[in-house]
Write a protein that holds these residues in place. Structure first.
Motif, PDB file in Angstrom:
ATOM      1  N   THR A 182       0.976  -1.109   0.015  1.00 53.83           N
ATOM      2  CA  THR A 182       0.091   0.083   0.048  1.00 53.83           C
ATOM      3  C   THR A 182       0.757   1.173  -0.127  1.00 53.83           C
ATOM      4  N   ILE A 191       2.559   1.792  -3.367  1.00 57.90           N
ATOM      5  CA  ILE A 191       1.526   2.307  -4.347  1.00 57.90           C
ATOM      6  C   ILE A 191       1.221   3.673  -4.087  1.00 57.90           C
ATOM      7  N   LYS A 192       1.142   4.060  -2.859  1.00 55.23           N
ATOM      8  CA  LYS A 192       0.784   5.535  -2.515  1.00 55.23           C
ATOM      9  C   LYS A 192       2.108   6.379  -2.983  1.00 55.23           C
ATOM     10  N   LYS A 193       3.257   5.828  -2.622  1.00 58.81           N
ATOM     11  CA  LYS A 193       4.530   6.560  -3.027  1.00 58.81           C
ATOM     12  C   LYS A 193       4.550   6.893  -4.524  1.00 58.81           C
ATOM     13  N   GLU A 194       4.209   5.493  -5.460  1.00 60.35           N
ATOM     14  CA  GLU A 194       4.224   5.614  -6.750  1.00 60.35           C
ATOM     15  C   GLU A 194       2.992   6.612  -7.339  1.00 60.35           C
ATOM     16  N   THR A 195       1.812   6.543  -6.501  1.00 59.36           N
ATOM     17  CA  THR A 195       0.709   7.648  -6.776  1.00 59.36           C
ATOM     18  C   THR A 195       1.222   8.788  -6.798  1.00 59.36           C
ATOM     19  N   ALA A 196       1.745   9.318  -5.780  1.00 57.65           N
ATOM     20  CA  ALA A 196       2.239  10.752  -5.430  1.00 57.65           C
ATOM     21  C   ALA A 196       3.066  11.170  -6.340  1.00 57.65           C
ATOM     22  N   ILE A 230       3.437  10.054  -9.421  1.00 56.68           N
ATOM     23  CA  ILE A 230       2.630  10.268 -10.730  1.00 56.68           C
ATOM     24  C   ILE A 230       1.885  11.648 -10.722  1.00 56.68           C
ATOM     25  N   GLN A 231       1.212  11.958  -9.648  1.00 56.69           N
ATOM     26  CA  GLN A 231       0.512  13.133  -9.308  1.00 56.69           C
ATOM     27  C   GLN A 231       1.401  14.490  -9.781  1.00 56.69           C
ATOM     28  N   ARG A 262       2.235  14.909 -12.827  1.00 62.11           N
ATOM     29  CA  ARG A 262       1.291  15.088 -13.739  1.00 62.11           C
ATOM     30  C   ARG A 262       1.037  16.545 -13.621  1.00 62.11           C
TER      31      ARG A 262
END
Length: 489
Positions: free
Chosen positions: A392, A395-400, A402-403, A406
């Motif tokens: 988790t 995934i959060k690190k990768e999501t941040a 990516i954000q 972006r």
């Protein structure tokens, strides 16, 4: 010439019926003959089948009778009633009087009852039971009904005629069939002559014959027994049996029962009374009796399948000691079995205790295994949860990331777009200014370009005087003060 006429009904022969015609006109028959051919005076050999016939009642007499319907499981034995008498002991041939060798198979036949007599006999397996004091009983196979009600009715009529013949046979042979000989049938317990017992009510296909099996044993004791013999009359031999002995009751009375009683006495006299009580001796007697009946009756065309002994009566003076000895043996066996039972019960209790102990041991082992499984399950759950949390976070690190990427990409895109749009706009203004080659002129063009396209300009030449004096030429004379000045003038 005088004559008269009369209207009469035609002869109607319905299905399942035949018409026997007796001619009153024609040639006279030879002496001793009563069956006539067409054109002769007498009973016509040929019968009229179902249909309509126009016959002169003054010349012919017509009698309508049932056709012969042979049920399934039966055959019809034919006896010719006309012609010369067949030789003694031989079947009747064509134009001879006597029993014919060929039989009628199940079906419907249009036969002249004046020329042929048909006896319907059972084929297949039947039974004769000798029931001790109540005599004997013949049990024949039950009739199988078909789907055709008319044929069933005809078959019932044929079987009723057969039953009437058998009752007549019983009444005529009552003296020979009732073989209770007074003074010789003895009550084994009381030592007095047996009284006749009323036979049990008969069912369909049963016949009572008063015969029983009793004989002296090798040691001089009177034995009486119940017996059932299964026998078969085959279609190939039934005509010969009928020619020699007659219908089924006569076959049983003249052949089967005498052979049963005779062989039973001969074979039974070789056994002691004790042998009929002990199972092995009785079984051997039954096998010997069956074999002897198969041989003797088989030679007469009657196949025997079984001779079953169901009940044996022996005198009390021999039965009681054997029974007491058997009871003592059985009591001894019972005691031994009780001892064996007690020992087996003790062994059973020991085994039950071991089973209970083993059960408790298995229960403890099961609890231990359950605890180990639960602990291992807890470890596996904790490890899975830790791995889940780690995944988790990743995934959060990768999501941040990516954000953030972006936002950066969008900012760069917006800046680039703004730079390109504004730069191109500045380039467009520079090109426009270069076209006019004068900034004031470009400004005036921009001003004029931004005006409302519906705007109208009127250029007024004032001339002499003031603005108000020339308002009439401007188109504004009707407005405000100009209209007032017009009224004053």
């Amino acid at each position: 010439m005088f004559y008269d006429w009369e209207i009469v009904n035609v002869v109607m022969v319905r299905p399942g019926k035949v018409a026997v015609v007796t001619s009153k006109v024609g040639k006279t028959l030879p002496e001793g003959e009563f069956i006539a051919e067409r054109g002769q005076k007498g009973i016509w050999r040929s019968v009229l089948g179902p249909g309509k016939y126009r016959l002169n009642p003054y010349g012919y007499t017509v009698k309508i009778v049932d056709a012969i319907s042979i049920p399934i499981g039966y055959v019809g034995v034919i006896t010719s009633l006309s012609g010369t008498q067949a030789e003694n002991g031989q079947f009747a041939n064509k134009k001879q009087k006597g029993v014919r060798k060929d039989v009628l198979q199940p079906g419907l036949y249009y036969i002249n009852p004046k020329e042929y007599k048909v006896d319907v006999l059972e084929v297949g397996i039947n039974q004769v039971s000798l029931l001790g004091q109540s005599g004997s009983k013949v049990v024949t196979k039950a009739r199988q009904l078909g789907q055709n009600e008319a044929l069933n009715t005809l078959q019932s009529a044929v079987l009723q005629k057969q039953e009437a013949k058998r009752k007549d046979y019983f009444s005529r042979k009552s003296s020979s069939l009732m073989k209770y000989k007074r003074g010789k049938q003895v009550d084994f317990k009381a030592g007095r002559p047996l009284a006749k017992r009323a036979p049990a009510p008969l069912k369909e296909g049963e016949m009572n014959l008063s015969e029983l099996v009793s004989f002296p044993s090798r040691d001089g004791f009177l034995i009486s027994l119940d017996m059932t013999v299964e026998f078969e009359l085959s279609p190939g031999s039934i005509a010969s049996i009928f020619r020699r002995y007659g219908d089924l009751p006569a076959v049983v009375d003249k052949i089967i029962l005498p052979q049963i009683t005779s062989i039973s006495r001969n074979k039974g006299s070789e056994y002691r009374a004790k042998d009929f009580i002990v199972g092995e001796g009785r079984e051997k007697f039954q096998d010997d009796l069956t074999s002897a009946l198969e041989e003797v009756l088989g030679a007469k065309g009657i196949k025997v399948y079984n001779a079953l002994i169901r009940h044996v009566e022996v005198p009390d003076q021999i039965r009681q000691p054997i029974q007491q000895a058997s009871i003592a043996v059985e009591q001894d066996l019972t005691n031994k079995e009780r001892q064996n039972t007690a020992r087996k019960l003790a062994e059973l209790n020991t085994e039950l205790s071991l089973i209970k102990q083993r059960g408790e041991q298995v229960l403890q082992e099961t609890e231990k295994i359950k605890a180990e499984i639960n602990a291992d399950l807890g470890r596996q759950v904790a490890r899975i949860q830790a791995q889940t949390l780690k995944k988790t976070a990743e995934i959060k690190k990768e999501t941040a990331a990516i954000q953030a990427n972006r936002v950066r990409v969008l900012g760069v895109a917006r800046a680039t777009a703004l730079q390109k749009v504004d730069g191109e706009r500045a380039n467009g203004l520079a090109l426009k200014t270069a076209v006019f080659n004068d900034s004031r002129a470009y400004t005036m063009w921009r001003f004029a370009d931004s005006l409302n396209p519906d705007l109208k300009l009127n250029i007024i030449h004032a001339g002499e005087g003031t603005l108000w004096t020339d308002l009439k030429n401007t188109g504004f004379a009707g407005l405000g003060g100009a209209k007032l000045l017009q009224k004053q003038q």
